[in-house]
Design an enzyme around this catalytic site. Structure first.
Site, short mmCIF file in Angstrom:
data_model
loop_
_atom_site.label_atom_id
_atom_site.label_comp_id
_atom_site.label_asym_id
_atom_site.label_seq_id
_atom_site.Cartn_x
_atom_site.Cartn_y
_atom_site.Cartn_z
N ASP A 35 -39.36 -51.88 -4.66
CA ASP A 35 -39.21 -51.36 -3.30
C ASP A 35 -40.59 -50.98 -2.76
O ASP A 35 -41.42 -50.42 -3.47
CB ASP A 35 -38.28 -50.14 -3.29
CG ASP A 35 -37.79 -49.79 -1.90
OD1 ASP A 35 -36.60 -50.00 -1.62
OD2 ASP A 35 -38.61 -49.30 -1.09
N ILE A 36 -40.79 -51.25 -1.48
CA ILE A 36 -42.11 -51.00 -0.88
C ILE A 36 -42.36 -49.50 -0.68
O ILE A 36 -43.51 -49.07 -0.58
CB ILE A 36 -42.22 -51.78 0.46
CG1 ILE A 36 -43.67 -52.03 0.83
CG2 ILE A 36 -41.44 -51.09 1.57
CD1 ILE A 36 -43.85 -53.07 1.92
N ASN A 92 -26.24 -49.11 -0.40
CA ASN A 92 -25.91 -48.57 0.91
C ASN A 92 -25.26 -49.67 1.76
O ASN A 92 -25.72 -50.81 1.74
CB ASN A 92 -27.19 -48.07 1.60
CG ASN A 92 -27.88 -46.98 0.81
OD1 ASN A 92 -27.23 -46.08 0.30
ND2 ASN A 92 -29.20 -47.07 0.68
N HIS A 105 -28.19 -55.68 -1.28
CA HIS A 105 -29.16 -55.30 -2.30
C HIS A 105 -28.62 -54.10 -3.07
O HIS A 105 -27.91 -53.27 -2.53
CB HIS A 105 -30.53 -54.96 -1.71
CG HIS A 105 -30.50 -53.99 -0.56
ND1 HIS A 105 -30.12 -54.37 0.71
CD2 HIS A 105 -30.80 -52.67 -0.48
CE1 HIS A 105 -30.20 -53.33 1.53
NE2 HIS A 105 -30.59 -52.27 0.82
N MET A 106 -28.98 -54.07 -4.34
CA MET A 106 -28.71 -52.90 -5.16
C MET A 106 -30.05 -52.24 -5.49
O MET A 106 -30.95 -52.90 -6.03
CB MET A 106 -27.97 -53.25 -6.45
CG MET A 106 -27.63 -52.00 -7.27
SD MET A 106 -26.78 -52.37 -8.81
CE MET A 106 -25.19 -52.90 -8.18
N HIS A 107 -30.17 -50.97 -5.14
CA HIS A 107 -31.32 -50.19 -5.56
C HIS A 107 -31.11 -49.79 -7.02
O HIS A 107 -30.04 -49.24 -7.36
CB HIS A 107 -31.44 -48.89 -4.76
CG HIS A 107 -31.63 -49.04 -3.28
ND1 HIS A 107 -32.85 -48.83 -2.67
CD2 HIS A 107 -30.76 -49.36 -2.30
CE1 HIS A 107 -32.71 -49.00 -1.37
NE2 HIS A 107 -31.45 -49.32 -1.10
P1 AMP Z 1 -31.32 -49.75 2.61
O1 AMP Z 1 -31.45 -48.52 3.44
O2 AMP Z 1 -30.38 -49.59 1.47
O3 AMP Z 1 -31.03 -50.99 3.45
O4 AMP Z 1 -32.74 -49.94 1.92
C1 AMP Z 1 -33.68 -50.89 2.28
C2 AMP Z 1 -34.86 -50.72 1.35
O5 AMP Z 1 -35.72 -51.84 1.54
C3 AMP Z 1 -35.71 -49.47 1.59
O6 AMP Z 1 -35.73 -48.70 0.39
C4 AMP Z 1 -37.08 -50.02 1.96
O7 AMP Z 1 -38.13 -49.24 1.44
C5 AMP Z 1 -37.03 -51.41 1.32
N1 AMP Z 1 -37.92 -52.39 1.93
C6 AMP Z 1 -38.06 -52.68 3.23
N2 AMP Z 1 -38.95 -53.67 3.40
C7 AMP Z 1 -39.37 -54.02 2.17
C8 AMP Z 1 -40.30 -55.00 1.68
N3 AMP Z 1 -40.97 -55.80 2.49
N4 AMP Z 1 -40.48 -55.08 0.34
C9 AMP Z 1 -39.81 -54.26 -0.51
N5 AMP Z 1 -38.93 -53.34 -0.10
C10 AMP Z 1 -38.72 -53.21 1.23
#
Ligand code: AMP
Length: 120
Positions: A35-36, A92, A105-107
């Protein structure tokens, strides 16, 4: 429920190689990358390569091979990131779940004690 996938979302762009990512693991059906904006020492996102918007969309419409490939990626991330002490897997979903990126996506979050699941 109708699922209208938007192929301009940022994870679709990552899958097409249009923007970079820090890959942890990849197979035919899934990609895992850091994650960024990490929320913990380990914060990896696992995404399917197919056009699925959310956990429920993926569970409903992804093939058995796609689902197996996705969970193989989850297992590989757990192995590679040293999560023997535990972790949290979060998906989420839409508005109430505060989903920002409309590609499933799964965190995978861990590397320290995470506290209770929800603070309300
Ligand atoms: P969500 O709120 O579950 O949709 O989480 C989206 C996640 O994507 C967040 O934790 C962001 O930090 C992550 N994210 C957004 N853009 C990027 C990217 N380019 N590379 C890696 N993670 C990202």
């Amino acid at each position: 429920m109708e699922y209208a996938y938007d192929d301009q979302n940022i994870f679709a762009k990552i899958l097409r190689g249009e923007i970079p990512n820090k890959t942890v693991y990849e197979n035919d059906h899934a990609l895992a990358f850091h994650d960024i904006q990490p929320q913990a020492p380990v914060h990896v996102l696992v995404i399917p390569k197919g056009p699925y918007m959310s956990l429920d969309h993926f569970a409903r419409d992804a093939s058995a091979d796609e689902q197996a490939g996705f969970f193989q990626a989850v297992a590989a991330v757990c192995d590679q990131m040293g999560l023997e002490e535990g972790f949290r897997g979060i998906s989420n979903t839409r508005g109430h779940g505060v989903q920002e990126v409309p590609h499933y996506h799964m965190h995978i979050i861990g590397g320290k004690p995470l506290g209770r699941m929800l603070s309300v």
